[in-house]
Design an enzyme around this catalytic site. Structure first.
Site, PDB file in Angstrom:
ATOM      1  CG  ASP A   6      -1.736   1.127   1.468  1.00 10.95           C
ATOM      2  OD1 ASP A   6      -2.199   1.709   0.471  1.00 10.95           O
ATOM      3  OD2 ASP A   6      -1.975   1.474   2.642  1.00 10.95           O
ATOM      4  CG  ASP A   8      -1.981   7.426   0.290  1.00 13.30           C
ATOM      5  OD1 ASP A   8      -1.154   8.338   0.175  1.00 13.30           O
ATOM      6  OD2 ASP A   8      -2.813   7.141  -0.600  1.00 13.30           O
TER       7      ASP A   8
HETATM    8 MG    MG Z   1      -3.133   3.035   3.287  1.00 14.57          MG
END
Ligand code: MG
Length: 248
Positions: A6, A8
């Site tokens: 991922d 962010d």
């Molecule tokens: Mg995230």
């Protein structure tokens, strides 16, 4: 083994690197493992994401998968599509060969996070949804983590269209849903590990892929939120700690 990272809350916070993430990714590359950067953020184009990662010392060329790419899998070439979304979605829809429209008959409405949203855009999207256009969301994450706290995510915009349009989305494309899972499996293969900061997206994606889920506490989820569902394989402070544990 495949690594599904991922962005962010794992690699960066609002494009500011999380300490140790660039070195951790370099270590994964040195081991020759396959790697995908998988983000529900649909706002930026793939080139913009790659440039921002390169600016913090991360080579991601060809390994970026966004919810904009996933939502484009849900429409057909030649369809008339209205986008209440950012440049990432526009780019992905163009590549898919759809006709991007702002009025007239609309086959599908795509809603994604964008910061320059307008009342007129919301009105056009909700009107098309009310008229029976297919209602597609890039993702429904309620928030977006920044160094200053949580900003509204795509889910907040989807909720606005759903409220005004009178119904919920027909399909959601991003993590943990099928369109995104299919793109990830095509890219990294049949086994791996998902590193993410949100159990309801990253954890469920891992579950649907049959991969391990490493939860990191460098983003949305904090110590106070534990335990979370689905339960992670293991919880770590950050990506650097996951890579240290896995690769030594
Ligand atoms: Mg995230």
């Amino acid at each position: 083994m495949g690594w599904v990272l991922d962005l962010d809350g794992v690699v960066w916070l609002a494009h500011r690197p999380i300490a140790g993430s660039a070195e951790a990714i370099a270590a994964i590359r040195r081991c020759g493992h396959s790697l995908a950067f998988v983000t529900n953020n649909s706002q930026a184009t793939v080139g913009q994401v790659a440039d921002r990662l390169a600016a913090i010392g991360i080579d991601a060329d060809g390994d970026i998968i966004t919810s904009a790419m996933a939502v484009a899998e849900l429409v057909q070439p030649g369809q008339r599509v209205l986008a209440f979304a950012g440049p990432g979605v526009t780019e992905a829809l163009r590549e898919r060969g759809v006709d991007i429209v702002t009025d007239g008959h609309v086959d599908a409405v795509v809603v994604g996070k964008h910061v320059d949203l307008s009342y007129q855009g919301l009105a056009a999207a909700s009107r098309a949804v009310r008229s029976g256009a297919q209602f597609l969301a890039t993702n429904t994450d309620p928030t977006y983590p920044t160094p200053d706290g949580l900003d509204p995510g795509a889910g907040a915009l989807v909720a606005a269209v759903a409220t005004a349009g009178g119904r919920q989305p027909d399909l959601v494309a991003g993590k943990p849903h099928a369109a995104m899972a299919g793109l990830v499996r095509d890219h990294v293969g049949d086994s791996g590990i998902v590193v993410g900061d949100v159990a309801s997206t990253d954890g469920l994606l891992a579950l649907s892929l049959g991969f391990r889920f490493a939860l990191v506490l460098s983003g949305v989820t904090t110590e106070a939120d534990l335990p979370v569902q689905p339960a992670p394989w293991h919880t770590f402070a950050d990506l650097a700690s996951v890579v240290a544990a896995e690769l030594g």
